[in-house]
Design a protein around this motif. Structure first.
Motif, PDB file in Angstrom:
ATOM      1  N   VAL A 118      -6.318  -7.794   9.742  1.00 47.98           N
ATOM      2  CA  VAL A 118      -6.542  -6.351   9.620  1.00 47.98           C
ATOM      3  C   VAL A 118      -5.358  -5.708   8.903  1.00 47.98           C
ATOM      4  O   VAL A 118      -4.221  -5.840   9.348  1.00 47.98           O
ATOM      5  CB  VAL A 118      -6.703  -5.709  11.019  1.00 47.98           C
ATOM      6  N   ARG A 119      -5.638  -5.020   7.802  1.00 45.47           N
ATOM      7  CA  ARG A 119      -4.551  -4.340   7.099  1.00 45.47           C
ATOM      8  C   ARG A 119      -4.609  -2.840   7.332  1.00 45.47           C
ATOM      9  O   ARG A 119      -5.659  -2.220   7.229  1.00 45.47           O
ATOM     10  CB  ARG A 119      -4.598  -4.626   5.599  1.00 45.47           C
ATOM     11  N   ALA A 120      -3.449  -2.280   7.684  1.00 48.22           N
ATOM     12  CA  ALA A 120      -3.328  -0.833   7.753  1.00 48.22           C
ATOM     13  C   ALA A 120      -3.133  -0.327   6.328  1.00 48.22           C
ATOM     14  O   ALA A 120      -2.343  -0.906   5.574  1.00 48.22           O
ATOM     15  CB  ALA A 120      -2.136  -0.454   8.620  1.00 48.22           C
ATOM     16  N   ARG A 138       1.919 -10.024  11.883  1.00 43.00           N
ATOM     17  CA  ARG A 138       1.962  -8.860  12.765  1.00 43.00           C
ATOM     18  C   ARG A 138       0.921  -8.995  13.872  1.00 43.00           C
ATOM     19  O   ARG A 138      -0.164  -9.521  13.627  1.00 43.00           O
ATOM     20  CB  ARG A 138       1.658  -7.577  11.982  1.00 43.00           C
ATOM     21  N   LEU A 181       4.679   1.816   7.930  1.00 37.12           N
ATOM     22  CA  LEU A 181       3.511   1.143   8.514  1.00 37.12           C
ATOM     23  C   LEU A 181       3.512   1.289  10.040  1.00 37.12           C
ATOM     24  O   LEU A 181       2.511   1.695  10.640  1.00 37.12           O
ATOM     25  CB  LEU A 181       3.522  -0.335   8.113  1.00 37.12           C
ATOM     26  N   GLU A 208       0.828  -1.190   0.000  1.00 38.22           N
ATOM     27  CA  GLU A 208       0.000   0.000   0.000  1.00 38.22           C
ATOM     28  C   GLU A 208       0.864   1.242   0.000  1.00 38.22           C
ATOM     29  O   GLU A 208       2.005   1.223   0.449  1.00 38.22           O
ATOM     30  CB  GLU A 208      -0.969   0.037   1.188  1.00 38.22           C
ATOM     31  N   ARG A 240      14.641  -2.581  15.673  1.00 39.89           N
ATOM     32  CA  ARG A 240      14.892  -3.575  14.621  1.00 39.89           C
ATOM     33  C   ARG A 240      15.697  -4.748  15.162  1.00 39.89           C
ATOM     34  O   ARG A 240      16.763  -4.551  15.774  1.00 39.89           O
ATOM     35  CB  ARG A 240      15.643  -2.896  13.478  1.00 39.89           C
ATOM     36  N   TYR A 285      11.027   2.285  16.614  1.00 42.77           N
ATOM     37  CA  TYR A 285      11.076   1.083  15.767  1.00 42.77           C
ATOM     38  C   TYR A 285      12.349   0.321  16.148  1.00 42.77           C
ATOM     39  O   TYR A 285      13.460   0.736  15.809  1.00 42.77           O
ATOM     40  CB  TYR A 285      11.111   1.519  14.309  1.00 42.77           C
ATOM     41  N   SER A 306       8.594 -11.026   9.098  1.00 36.77           N
ATOM     42  CA  SER A 306       8.055 -11.301   7.769  1.00 36.77           C
ATOM     43  C   SER A 306       7.521 -12.725   7.653  1.00 36.77           C
ATOM     44  O   SER A 306       7.995 -13.638   8.322  1.00 36.77           O
ATOM     45  CB  SER A 306       9.150 -11.082   6.732  1.00 36.77           C
ATOM     46  N   ASP A 307       6.527 -12.882   6.789  1.00 39.25           N
ATOM     47  CA  ASP A 307       6.048 -14.228   6.468  1.00 39.25           C
ATOM     48  C   ASP A 307       6.907 -14.843   5.356  1.00 39.25           C
ATOM     49  O   ASP A 307       6.757 -16.012   5.038  1.00 39.25           O
ATOM     50  CB  ASP A 307       4.567 -14.192   6.049  1.00 39.25           C
ATOM     51  N   GLY A 321      -3.038  -9.997   6.975  1.00 42.56           N
ATOM     52  CA  GLY A 321      -3.098  -8.785   7.796  1.00 42.56           C
ATOM     53  C   GLY A 321      -2.678  -9.110   9.206  1.00 42.56           C
ATOM     54  O   GLY A 321      -2.145 -10.192   9.466  1.00 42.56           O
ATOM     55  N   ARG A 358      12.394  -3.006   2.398  1.00 43.69           N
ATOM     56  CA  ARG A 358      11.562  -3.628   3.432  1.00 43.69           C
ATOM     57  C   ARG A 358      11.551  -2.800   4.698  1.00 43.69           C
ATOM     58  O   ARG A 358      10.531  -2.648   5.351  1.00 43.69           O
ATOM     59  CB  ARG A 358      12.145  -4.982   3.818  1.00 43.69           C
ATOM     60  N   TYR A 416      13.306 -14.301   5.187  1.00 43.90           N
ATOM     61  CA  TYR A 416      13.604 -12.991   5.786  1.00 43.90           C
ATOM     62  C   TYR A 416      13.366 -13.028   7.286  1.00 43.90           C
ATOM     63  O   TYR A 416      12.230 -13.029   7.747  1.00 43.90           O
ATOM     64  CB  TYR A 416      12.764 -11.896   5.118  1.00 43.90           C
ATOM     65  N   ILE A 447      -2.733 -15.871   6.410  1.00 45.64           N
ATOM     66  CA  ILE A 447      -3.163 -14.506   6.748  1.00 45.64           C
ATOM     67  C   ILE A 447      -2.494 -13.485   5.837  1.00 45.64           C
ATOM     68  O   ILE A 447      -1.438 -13.726   5.275  1.00 45.64           O
ATOM     69  CB  ILE A 447      -2.826 -14.133   8.207  1.00 45.64           C
TER      70      ILE A 447
END
Ligand code: WAQ
Ligand code: MG
Length: 255
Positions: free
Chosen positions: A137-139, A221, A172, A27, A208, A206, A189-190, A121, A165, A194, A119
């Protein structure tokens, strides 16, 4: 200036709602002049995907009528855990500072590592009831203030971290954690290969974390909300309120 929301979803074995397996999603929120570029980028991203070849792909472009809000970019904190055990210990400590219990954190690790279903989201989990209130749920409707994005790219290049990424996840996380009612986020990540992920909150930034999962495992997530009753206003923020991520990028090495 007019803004446009672009969303993509791609699946294999039919559309998601007919049981297709999620391959890729994306997105962005951009001015009209950038739509074409983004469409091409999204197309490439979905069509060269580690999770396989799609047979269903949908792109939605919508002009935004509401006022676009500016949300501050979260500071990036770089941790260097050497193993998955270390990464999870660190994540547990960081999330604990936001009042999330070890048990709640372990349940979230389980969800991500062995997702109970396919999934695309996030799981929204309420801390007061300990329940998954919504899944998938997607932002959406977030993009970059251009100056902020350019400064971030320069900073990441200097740190040897040039990585789309990271930028995508950071945008997000900045929108998600600016939401009143959201306490923190967990993500890796799915994509089987990664293994870097993060924990984030408005207080933590954030954070990492490389080696967050073993190679080959699932991902996803979790958005933790304070109270189950906040779900509708949280969903409204995540899905409907258009945001541009702005401000001055900060990059800190933590260990
Ligand atoms: N809203 C909610 N959940 C989402 C969204 C979204 N817009 N996009 C993805 N997800 C969920 C969905 O379940 C995916 O399967 C999962 O998250 C993982 O998405 O180096 O690449 O895009 O600093 O595979 C983080 C570390 C990488 C980046 C995360 O996630 C770094 C990543 P992916
Ligand atoms: Mg993915």
């Amino acid at each position: 200036m007019d803004w446009y929301s672009i969303r993509l979803r791609a699946a294999a074995g039919g559309p998601h709602e007919k049981g297709g397996r999620h391959i890729s999603g994306a997105e962005d929120l951009v001015p009209e002049t950038e739509i074409e570029d983004r469409l091409f980028y999204f197309w490439q991203k979905a069509s060269n995907h580690e999770k396989g070849k799609w047979d269903f792909l949908q792109i939605t472009v919508e002009k935004i009528d509401e006022r676009v809000q500016e949300v501050s970019l979260l500071p990036v904190k770089l941790f260097y855990p050497a193993t998955t055990v270390d990464a999870r210990k660190l994540a547990t400590e960081l999330l604990g500072r936001n009042g999330i219990t070890q048990r709640q954190i372990n349940s979230a690790f389980q969800l991500l590592e062995n997702p109970p279903q396919d999934i695309r989201g996030a799981w929204v989990v309420a801390l007061d009831s300990n329940r998954v209130v919504r899944e998938n749920v997607r932002a959406t409707k977030f993009g970059w203030n251009k100056t902020t994005y350019q400064q971030l790219q320069e900073m990441l290049t200097c740190a040897g971290l040039i990585n789309t990424r990271l930028s995508e996840a950071l945008a997000l996380a900045s929108k998600v954690n600016a939401c009143s009612g959201i306490v923190a986020e967990l993500c890796w990540s799915d994509n089987p290969e990664y293994t870097t992920g993060y924990v984030a909150s408005s207080r933590l930034g954030y954070c990492r974390l490389p080696n967050f999962k073993p190679i080959g495992k699932g991902g996803g997530r979790v958005f933790w909300i304070e109270k189950e009753e906040q779900i509708e206003s949280v969903l409204h923020w995540l899905r409907e309120v258009p945001c541009l991520i702005g401000g001055v990028p900060i990059l800190q090495k933590e260990e």
